[in-house]
Design an enzyme around this catalytic site. Structure first.
Site, PDB file in Angstrom:
ATOM      1  N   GLU A   1       0.813  -1.207   0.000  1.00 31.49           N
ATOM      2  CA  GLU A   1       0.000   0.000   0.000  1.00 31.49           C
ATOM      3  C   GLU A   1       0.857   1.272   0.000  1.00 31.49           C
ATOM      4  O   GLU A   1       1.757   1.423   0.829  1.00 31.49           O
ATOM      5  CB  GLU A   1      -0.931  -0.016   1.222  1.00 31.49           C
ATOM      6  CG  GLU A   1      -1.804   1.207   1.398  1.00 31.49           C
ATOM      7  CD  GLU A   1      -2.702   1.486   0.198  1.00 31.49           C
ATOM      8  OE1 GLU A   1      -3.347   0.550  -0.299  1.00 31.49           O
ATOM      9  OE2 GLU A   1      -2.751   2.653  -0.241  1.00 31.49           O
TER      10      GLU A   1
ATOM     11  N   THR B   1      -5.904   1.666  -5.519  1.00 36.10           N
ATOM     12  CA  THR B   1      -5.494   0.256  -5.393  1.00 36.10           C
ATOM     13  C   THR B   1      -6.193  -0.606  -6.444  1.00 36.10           C
ATOM     14  O   THR B   1      -5.577  -1.478  -7.054  1.00 36.10           O
ATOM     15  CB  THR B   1      -5.855  -0.313  -4.010  1.00 36.10           C
ATOM     16  OG1 THR B   1      -5.443   0.598  -3.015  1.00 36.10           O
ATOM     17  CG2 THR B   1      -5.184  -1.659  -3.776  1.00 36.10           C
TER      18      THR B   1
ATOM     19  N   HIS C   1      -1.461   3.283   4.805  1.00 38.36           N
ATOM     20  CA  HIS C   1      -2.458   4.030   4.039  1.00 38.36           C
ATOM     21  C   HIS C   1      -2.596   5.417   4.648  1.00 38.36           C
ATOM     22  O   HIS C   1      -2.469   5.572   5.860  1.00 38.36           O
ATOM     23  CB  HIS C   1      -3.803   3.290   4.082  1.00 38.36           C
ATOM     24  CG  HIS C   1      -4.782   3.770   3.046  1.00 38.36           C
ATOM     25  ND1 HIS C   1      -5.431   4.983   3.155  1.00 38.36           N
ATOM     26  CD2 HIS C   1      -5.189   3.213   1.895  1.00 38.36           C
ATOM     27  CE1 HIS C   1      -6.205   5.145   2.092  1.00 38.36           C
ATOM     28  NE2 HIS C   1      -6.077   4.085   1.311  1.00 38.36           N
TER      29      HIS C   1
ATOM     30  N   ASP D   1       1.446  -0.078  -4.926  1.00 35.93           N
ATOM     31  CA  ASP D   1       0.215   0.024  -5.722  1.00 35.93           C
ATOM     32  C   ASP D   1       0.047   1.393  -6.389  1.00 35.93           C
ATOM     33  O   ASP D   1      -0.412   1.489  -7.517  1.00 35.93           O
ATOM     34  CB  ASP D   1      -1.033  -0.373  -4.906  1.00 35.93           C
ATOM     35  CG  ASP D   1      -1.301   0.503  -3.689  1.00 35.93           C
ATOM     36  OD1 ASP D   1      -0.428   1.318  -3.317  1.00 35.93           O
ATOM     37  OD2 ASP D   1      -2.392   0.359  -3.099  1.00 35.93           O
ATOM     38  N   HIS D   2       0.446   2.464  -5.685  1.00 36.30           N
ATOM     39  CA  HIS D   2       0.302   3.827  -6.230  1.00 36.30           C
ATOM     40  C   HIS D   2       1.028   4.773  -5.285  1.00 36.30           C
ATOM     41  O   HIS D   2       1.543   4.333  -4.259  1.00 36.30           O
ATOM     42  CB  HIS D   2      -1.169   4.218  -6.357  1.00 36.30           C
ATOM     43  CG  HIS D   2      -1.961   3.944  -5.105  1.00 36.30           C
ATOM     44  ND1 HIS D   2      -1.858   4.720  -3.986  1.00 36.30           N
ATOM     45  CD2 HIS D   2      -2.819   2.940  -4.783  1.00 36.30           C
ATOM     46  CE1 HIS D   2      -2.632   4.228  -3.035  1.00 36.30           C
ATOM     47  NE2 HIS D   2      -3.226   3.135  -3.478  1.00 36.30           N
TER      48      HIS D   2
HETATM   49  C1  GP9 Z   1      -8.901  -0.558   0.533  1.00 31.29           C
HETATM   50  C2  GP9 Z   1      -7.461  -0.485   0.197  1.00 31.29           C
HETATM   51  C3  GP9 Z   1      -7.025   0.927   0.068  1.00 31.29           C
HETATM   52  O1  GP9 Z   1      -9.415  -1.833   0.546  1.00 31.29           O
HETATM   53  O2  GP9 Z   1      -7.193  -1.222  -0.914  1.00 31.29           O
HETATM   54  O3  GP9 Z   1      -7.566   1.509  -1.041  1.00 31.29           O
HETATM   55  P1  GP9 Z   1      -6.949   2.806  -1.702  1.00 31.29           P
HETATM   56  O4  GP9 Z   1      -7.548   3.978  -1.009  1.00 31.29           O
HETATM   57  O5  GP9 Z   1      -5.470   2.757  -1.530  1.00 31.29           O
HETATM   58  O6  GP9 Z   1      -7.354   2.691  -3.114  1.00 31.29           O
HETATM   59 MN    MN Z   2      -3.856   1.612  -2.143  1.00 33.27          MN
END
Ligand code: GP9
Ligand code: MN
Length: 625
Positions: free
Chosen positions: A250, A292, A407, A466-467
């Site tokens: 994340e 994500t 996150h 992921d980003h």
């Molecule tokens: C939520 C997690 C986070 O299930 O994947 O989502 P994001 O805000 O990073 O897209």
């Molecule tokens: Mn994410």
């Protein structure tokens, strides 16, 4: 007796609203000004738009004019404010599909609260003033004559037309560049942008209905020629029959790799792991509004996400040819592990579409106050509790673990912080390093669990960010941390996320510098598994072959090639970061646009429903459907 002429109430409210909007554009959205024309447009636009909407009031009866004015001032402010909140999180503006994702919002909780500040009340100052004044103004002071109404409306439309003409002069083809929402907002304003977005939304909805599949021929020809590798890779089949474990890290960005805070490494485990793995140091995330879920979409399909909304929401009923479905035919069991609500990002629906066999969502985990951080179950508990399910999966498996602790807003209890916070003017960035470190420790423990359970040696482990985690909003602080001024070049380089391919027992590990992206993961992994996938339509290339020139396209139209990096209309030398003549990037710019358009056509038209992946041709029976 001559009557004193007052400015009608709606016009006063419109003026106040215009001033407010302008201030938000300049000081919250920080819309950058590149030339005088832009300056003029940005100044005219808030007033042109405000007059357009508030002038509707003139067509009501005098008493209702006052009511309407009050309402429009409140509604307009709420729209503006929702955009402010969204912008603080994503440096982006709301779109229709994002609004339809509001089922996600209920899960966002603390994240949203962190984006709301007390001084925001000032944004509502004019609404309060308008309410207050509305009690004082008399209906007799409002416009009543038809001629006055007509001229007021004509003036409002003239202002709008003037605005659009100036915008087109400043940025020709403005309305074709829909992926660049900042340009749109800068030139036509946030409210007209929303109207345009609604129109675009209806258009894309219609696109599926009118699609006939013939476009697939061009797309197939393009991907065969420009994308598919003809060479076989030296790692072909290296993972044949092995388990594949993905860790979606994340918000992990590459700029923290190998960096220290007060003498301590931020990611000590990953730094060591990189020495014993293939590591792509110029690997970019290609996500957009779907965050994500976009990364998941790209990784499983080797296609681009959409420029608006999340494919997971907007096109979850489409036909795809995703990795879980393909490898299922080769005896693989596929599973996702993610301790969040199963409907977040519409995952419970989309995973079926992609062909996943299992989804271990929040319900499978014991989540309580003690083992939760921020968004939910902490990553250490998450990996630990996942082991019992992983151990029971039929091998070989393809398992994806989506972490959560790192996150936004990156909050970690003091006693769990094993590294000092940074000392910049961004609380978000300061805290970020502590949660990144926590994730690093969690992944380390996960490796130990895999070793203890005997799964490690039979698996290939792939870790990717992921980003981005730190948005442009924190550029000043990020600039201090990385020690560089952040221009579009550096901004694009900040979109790099780690990509680590760890093959236990493999010796030939190295750092690979060629540009690569999430879109390349599907062909790379399938090739390592020795899965014959020549008939697929995809936009990524196997990263262990070298016969195609590296080319990474980001969803905002920026791109990175072997020699150049293109961002925000500027062509840079990739090595030195110096600006070069724009014509150097021109041919690649067309290519980037073509790829994005092709990928969009497949999604919007649901074109794979016409395509037979086995026989690599148009299926006429399907086409008649
Ligand atoms: C939520 C997690 C986070 O299930 O994947 O989502 P994001 O805000 O990073 O897209
Ligand atoms: Mn994410």
């Amino acid at each position: 007796m001559q009557q004193r002429r007052n400015l009608p109430f709606y016009a006063i409210a419109a003026l106040l609203f215009g001033v407010k909007t302008y201030l938000v554009y300049r000081f919250i959205f920080n819309l950058s000004i590149e030339n005088q024309l832009q300056e003029i447009i940005l100044l005219i636009n808030p007033f042109a738009t405000a007059f357009l909407f508030f002038t509707f009031a003139a067509w009501f009866k005098p008493e209702r004019q006052i009511k309407f004015t009050r309402r429009i001032s409140l509604i307009g402010t709420l729209i503006l404010y929702f955009n402010v909140i969204y912008f603080r999180g994503f440096t982006d503006f709301l779109t229709m599909p994002v609004l339809f994702q509001s089922s996600n919002a209920s899960d966002l909780g603390s994240s949203i609260l962190n984006l709301i500040y007390v001084p925001d009340l000032l944004i509502f100052a004019d609404v309060i003033l308008v309410y207050y004044l509305s009690r004082k103004v008399k209906p007799s002071m409002q416009i009543t004559a038809r001629r006055a109404k007509l001229s007021a409306t004509a003036l409002a439309f003239a202002l709008l037309v003037g605005n659009v003409v100036l915008a087109e002069m400043e940025r020709p083809m403005l309305f074709m560049r829909t992926f660049d929402r900042e340009y749109l907002v800068k030139n036509i304003g946030i409210f007209n942008y929303h109207i345009y977005d609604v129109a675009l939304h209806s258009k894309t909805k219609a696109q599926r209905v009118f699609a006939d599949g013939s476009e697939m021929n061009d797309i197939e020809e393009y991907t065969n020629k420009e994308i598919k590798s003809k060479q076989s890779s030296k790692l072909e089949g290296i993972a044949k029959g092995k388990n594949v474990i993905y860790i979606s890290a994340e918000s992990l960005q590459s700029f923290v790799i190998d960096k220290k805070v007060n003498g301590k490494e931020i990611t000590p485990f990953l730094n060591d792991l990189i020495d014993d793995s293939y590591y792509f140091e110029n690997f970019y995330h290609q996500t957009e509004q779907g965050k994500t879920s976009d990364s998941e979409f790209i990784v499983e399909n080797s296609m681009y996400p959409l420029s608006r909304g999340a494919v997971f929401f907007t096109h979850s009923q489409n036909e795809f040819n995703a990795v879980p479905e393909i490898i299922g035919k080769y005896g693989y069991t596929s599973a996702v592990f993610h301790a969040n609500n199963g409907s977040f990002w519409n995952r419970n629906v989309m995973y079926d579409t992609l062909g996943y066999d299992h989804f271990f969502d929040e319900q499978y985990y014991d989540v309580n106050k003690e083992n939760s951080i921020g968004w939910g179950l902490n990553d250490k508990a998450f990996f630990k509790q996942s082991m019992k399910y992983l151990n029971n999966l039929k091998e070989p498996y393809y398992a994806k673990f989506i972490t959560l602790t790192n996150h936004f807003p990156f909050e970690l209890p003091e006693e769990k912080q094993n590294i000092d916070k940074l000392e910049t003017n961004s609380k978000t960035l300061n805290q970020y390093v502590t949660t990144v470190r926590y994730m690093d420790e969690s992944i380390k423990k996960f490796f130990q669990h895999l070793k203890d359970s005997g799964q490690y040696k039979d698996s290939v482990i792939v870790i990717y960010g992921d980003h981005y985690g730190i948005s442009q909003y924190h550029d000043a602080a990020t600039s201090k941390f990385i020690g560089k001024e952040i221009r579009p070049f550096e901004h694009t380089q900040l979109q790099r996320v780690p990509f680590i391919v760890h093959i236990p027992g493999h010796e030939d590990d190295r750092v690979i510098s060629k540009p690569a992206g999430q879109i390349d993961m599907k062909p790379t992994i399938l090739n390592m598994l020795g899965i014959e996938n020549q008939k697929d339509i995809q936009f990524g290339t196997d990263l262990f072959t070298n016969d195609q020139d590296p080319f990474v396209v980001l969803r905002d139209g920026s791109f990175i090639s072997e020699n150049y990096l293109y961002a925000k209309n500027v062509c840079y030398d990739r090595e030195t970061g110096e600006e070069v003549e724009s014509k150097k990037c021109e041919p690649l710019k067309k290519k980037a646009q073509k790829e994005l358009d092709y990928s969009d056509s497949i999604i919007y038209g649901d074109l794979f429903r016409f395509y037979d992946f086995k026989n690599k041709q148009m299926d006429l029976n399907k086409a008649e459907k």
